[in-house]
Write an enzyme that holds these catalytic residues in place. Structure first.
Site: not given
Ligand code: SAM
Length: 227
Positions: A61
């Site tokens: 993000s």
């Molecule tokens: N917080 C992160 C960082 O500091 O880099 C950025 C997060 S990114 C915007 C969203 C993340 O959520 C992705 O890595 C994606 O694979 C994960 N994601 C999506 N659905 C998910 C789920 N059901 N359980 C766990 N992770 C999930």
């Protein structure tokens, strides 16, 4: 220019734009090296205030979004936090720096869940090389069902957008706890929702405004056929 100087410049910009205001969160942004949570070819862009690709159609993000979420989360030293969507591990490290003043696992800890195996491995390595592994536990799991094993939590922070706030996450909050989750159409028209759980189990919901996140997948997320 050095990463340290770029980091300080970004912190000053985030303060001047009003995204950062609490001293403990500013301190955390000054300490955590965002460049160490990026693929090698993107390190030079670490202190540009924008989301960056970490592969698998996912992003780290933008720093201002990490700042907004940290400021509204009202973290306290010693909190037990569940983050859903580890991605690079950067937000988990920022959070750990705010809530853990010691290495005692019982005095502040971040549990963070990532559904994509390759990103779980990427984040785990990033957390280890930056020495946050005593304060952050990275788990490969569908986070849309939460993580009952360590519940209840003071805060649950979701960094991907869900169709609606999963009830199971509210159940895993402590009384007095808070769920922060982007909700709405995947990619557009999402709102950042804050749900506070009262001591009698009732909840209060607040809409904090528009955001843009990648979709939450898994049992209580968007089905992959729908995006
Ligand atoms: N917080 C992160 C960082 O500091 O880099 C950025 C997060 S990114 C915007 C969203 C993340 O959520 C992705 O890595 C994606 O694979 C994960 N994601 C999506 N659905 C998910 C789920 N059901 N359980 C766990 N992770 C999930």
């Amino acid at each position: 220019m050095s990463f340290k100087k770029w980091r300080e410049d970004l912190v000053k910009t985030l303060i001047s734009k009003g995204y950062l205001s609490s001293s403990k969160i500013i301190r955390s942004f000054r300490i955590v090296p965002r460049e160490k949570f990026l693929p090698v070819n993107l390190k030079e862009k670490a202190y540009i205030d924008m989301p960056l690709s970490i592969g698998f159609k996912q992003t780290i993000s933008a720093p201002h979004m990490v700042a907004i979420m940290a400021e509204v989360s009202d973290f306290k030293n010693g909190n037990k936090i569940l983050e859903i969507g580890t991605g690079s591990g950067y937000n988990a490290a920022i959070t750990a720096e705010i809530i853990c003043q010691t290495n005692d696992k019982n005095l502040g800890h971040v549990y963070t869940l990532e559904i994509i195996p390759e990103l779980f491995s990427f984040a785990k390595k990033n957390i280890e090389k930056t020495n946050y592994n005593k304060k952050v536990t990275v788990i490969q799991q569908d986070g849309s069902i939460g993580y009952a094993e360590e519940a209840p939590y003071d805060r649950i922070i979701v960094t991907a957008a869900a169709p609606k706030a999963p009830t199971v996450l509210i159940e895993q909050l402590k009384p007095g706890g808070m769920l922060l989750i982007p909700v709405g159409d995947h990619y557009f028209f999402q709102s950042l929702i804050k749900i506070k759980k009262n001591y009698d189990g009732s909840t209060v919901t607040e809409n904090l405004g528009s955001v843009a996140f990648v979709p939450l997948t898994g049992k209580n997320g968007w089905k992959s056929s729908s995006y």
